[in-house]
Design a protein around this motif. Structure first.
Motif, mmCIF file in Angstrom:
data_model
loop_
_atom_site.group_PDB
_atom_site.id
_atom_site.type_symbol
_atom_site.label_atom_id
_atom_site.label_comp_id
_atom_site.label_asym_id
_atom_site.label_seq_id
_atom_site.Cartn_x
_atom_site.Cartn_y
_atom_site.Cartn_z
ATOM 1 N N ASN A 63 -6.515 45.256 39.811
ATOM 2 C CA ASN A 63 -6.389 45.765 41.175
ATOM 3 C C ASN A 63 -6.881 44.730 42.191
ATOM 4 O O ASN A 63 -6.232 44.503 43.221
ATOM 5 N N ASP A 64 -8.011 44.089 41.903
ATOM 6 C CA ASP A 64 -8.547 43.053 42.793
ATOM 7 C C ASP A 64 -7.574 41.875 42.910
ATOM 8 O O ASP A 64 -7.372 41.330 44.002
ATOM 9 N N ALA A 65 -6.977 41.479 41.796
ATOM 10 C CA ALA A 65 -6.023 40.365 41.809
ATOM 11 C C ALA A 65 -4.771 40.735 42.616
ATOM 12 O O ALA A 65 -4.222 39.899 43.342
ATOM 13 N N LYS A 66 -4.349 41.988 42.511
ATOM 14 C CA LYS A 66 -3.189 42.434 43.304
ATOM 15 C C LYS A 66 -3.515 42.425 44.795
ATOM 16 O O LYS A 66 -2.652 42.111 45.623
ATOM 17 N N LYS A 67 -4.765 42.738 45.154
ATOM 18 C CA LYS A 67 -5.180 42.659 46.558
ATOM 19 C C LYS A 67 -5.143 41.213 47.039
ATOM 20 O O LYS A 67 -4.770 40.938 48.178
ATOM 21 N N MET A 68 -5.544 40.280 46.160
ATOM 22 C CA MET A 68 -5.459 38.854 46.511
ATOM 23 C C MET A 68 -4.011 38.468 46.782
ATOM 24 O O MET A 68 -3.720 37.735 47.735
ATOM 25 N N LEU A 69 -3.109 38.960 45.933
ATOM 26 C CA LEU A 69 -1.682 38.670 46.090
ATOM 27 C C LEU A 69 -1.184 39.226 47.423
ATOM 28 O O LEU A 69 -0.431 38.550 48.140
ATOM 29 N N ASP A 70 -1.621 40.439 47.770
ATOM 30 C CA ASP A 70 -1.246 41.024 49.066
ATOM 31 C C ASP A 70 -1.728 40.143 50.216
ATOM 32 O O ASP A 70 -1.012 39.958 51.200
ATOM 33 N N THR A 71 -2.932 39.599 50.101
ATOM 34 C CA THR A 71 -3.470 38.710 51.128
ATOM 35 C C THR A 71 -2.595 37.468 51.263
ATOM 36 O O THR A 71 -2.271 37.042 52.376
ATOM 37 N N LEU A 72 -2.184 36.903 50.133
ATOM 38 C CA LEU A 72 -1.345 35.697 50.163
ATOM 39 C C LEU A 72 0.005 35.966 50.811
ATOM 40 O O LEU A 72 0.551 35.096 51.504
ATOM 41 N N HIS A 73 0.553 37.165 50.597
ATOM 42 C CA HIS A 73 1.851 37.510 51.183
ATOM 43 C C HIS A 73 1.824 37.501 52.711
ATOM 44 O O HIS A 73 2.848 37.299 53.353
ATOM 45 N N VAL A 74 0.652 37.702 53.298
ATOM 46 C CA VAL A 74 0.505 37.744 54.753
ATOM 47 C C VAL A 74 0.531 36.338 55.361
ATOM 48 O O VAL A 74 0.871 36.167 56.528
ATOM 49 N N ILE A 75 0.206 35.344 54.568
ATOM 50 C CA ILE A 75 0.072 33.973 55.085
ATOM 51 C C ILE A 75 1.432 33.306 55.258
ATOM 52 O O ILE A 75 2.239 33.264 54.336
ATOM 53 N N ASN A 76 1.647 32.775 56.452
ATOM 54 C CA ASN A 76 2.831 31.963 56.738
ATOM 55 C C ASN A 76 2.344 30.524 56.904
ATOM 56 O O ASN A 76 1.678 30.207 57.896
ATOM 57 N N PRO A 77 2.660 29.645 55.940
ATOM 58 C CA PRO A 77 2.124 28.278 56.009
ATOM 59 C C PRO A 77 2.647 27.458 57.187
ATOM 60 O O PRO A 77 2.083 26.424 57.521
ATOM 61 N N LYS A 78 3.695 27.929 57.836
ATOM 62 C CA LYS A 78 4.248 27.189 58.978
ATOM 63 C C LYS A 78 3.540 27.538 60.290
ATOM 64 O O LYS A 78 3.695 26.848 61.285
ATOM 65 N N THR A 79 2.745 28.604 60.281
ATOM 66 C CA THR A 79 2.031 29.020 61.490
ATOM 67 C C THR A 79 0.871 28.072 61.772
ATOM 68 O O THR A 79 0.093 27.761 60.884
ATOM 69 N N MET A 80 0.804 27.629 63.016
ATOM 70 C CA MET A 80 -0.302 26.776 63.450
ATOM 71 C C MET A 80 -1.152 27.565 64.437
ATOM 72 O O MET A 80 -0.621 28.247 65.309
ATOM 73 N N ASN A 81 -2.459 27.467 64.284
ATOM 74 C CA ASN A 81 -3.383 28.164 65.170
ATOM 75 C C ASN A 81 -4.398 27.182 65.726
ATOM 76 O O ASN A 81 -4.688 26.165 65.115
ATOM 77 N N THR A 82 -4.949 27.524 66.878
ATOM 78 C CA THR A 82 -5.989 26.672 67.460
ATOM 79 C C THR A 82 -7.372 27.132 67.033
ATOM 80 O O THR A 82 -8.344 26.409 67.209
ATOM 81 N N VAL A 84 -9.666 29.315 63.776
ATOM 82 C CA VAL A 84 -9.647 29.560 62.335
ATOM 83 C C VAL A 84 -9.327 31.029 62.055
ATOM 84 O O VAL A 84 -10.067 31.923 62.471
ATOM 85 N N VAL A 85 -8.207 31.245 61.356
ATOM 86 C CA VAL A 85 -7.766 32.577 60.938
ATOM 87 C C VAL A 85 -7.229 32.477 59.509
ATOM 88 O O VAL A 85 -7.157 31.380 58.936
ATOM 89 N N LEU A 86 -6.829 33.618 58.944
ATOM 90 C CA LEU A 86 -6.219 33.627 57.620
ATOM 91 C C LEU A 86 -5.023 32.676 57.604
ATOM 92 O O LEU A 86 -4.163 32.735 58.479
ATOM 93 N N GLY A 87 -4.995 31.775 56.631
ATOM 94 C CA GLY A 87 -3.909 30.813 56.514
ATOM 95 C C GLY A 87 -4.198 29.460 57.139
ATOM 96 O O GLY A 87 -3.404 28.532 57.004
#
Length: 148
Positions: A63-82, A84-87
């Motif tokens: 269950n914990d590993a599936k939550k990690m996978l859910d977190t990864l699904h939210v990340i868009n590697p092309k997004t740039m931020n000024t 520090v946020v997820l990704g």
């Protein structure tokens, strides 16, 4: 492939391996419980108590590993931020951090990156910081030099 995409791929690989491992372990435990049940018709559950505990533990890990996978699904590697946020890929005067999941060190192109979660102690310190901010962690002081 860009660095953030490679780091995200490494995180996916790590989590998917963990999920597969936990699923395999769960199946093995279930088979052991079934074979114990067939061998012990007199109601003696010798060994099954520990097996059920192991099963419950592995189900929680899965269950914990599936939550990690859910977190990864939210990340868009092309997004740039000024800030520090997820990704975010955060470069400091001493380390490089990828804000995703708590995975630890990833070696990539002769550089070391540390995949950390926002919920970790260092992640909490970095959260919403910008270039030029100074962080003190474990008596080490470092400055954020770049955020991608």
């Amino acid at each position: 492939m860009k660095v953030k995409e490679q780091l995200l791929q490494a995180c996916y690989s790590y989590v998917n391996k963990r999920i597969a491992s936990y699923k395999d372990e769960i199946e093995t435990i279930k088979e052991s419980i079934e074979s114990n049940d067939k061998a012990n018709d007199e109601g003696d559950d010798s060994g099954n108590g520990k097996l059920f505990n192991d099963l419950e533990l592995n189900l929680q890990y899965l269950n914990d590993a599936k939550k990690m996978l859910d977190t990864l699904h939210v990340i868009n590697p092309k997004t740039m931020n000024t800030n520090v946020v997820l990704g975010s890929l955060v470069k400091t005067t001493s380390n490089h951090f990828f804000i995703a999941i708590s995975m630890g060190k990833i070696e990539l192109d002769d550089s070391d990156y540390f995949s950390i979660s926002l919920g970790s102690p260092i992640g909490q310190l970095l959260k919403n910081k910008v270039v030029g901010d100074v962080i003190v962690f474990n008596n080490n002081t470092f400055t954020i030099t770049d955020i991608k």
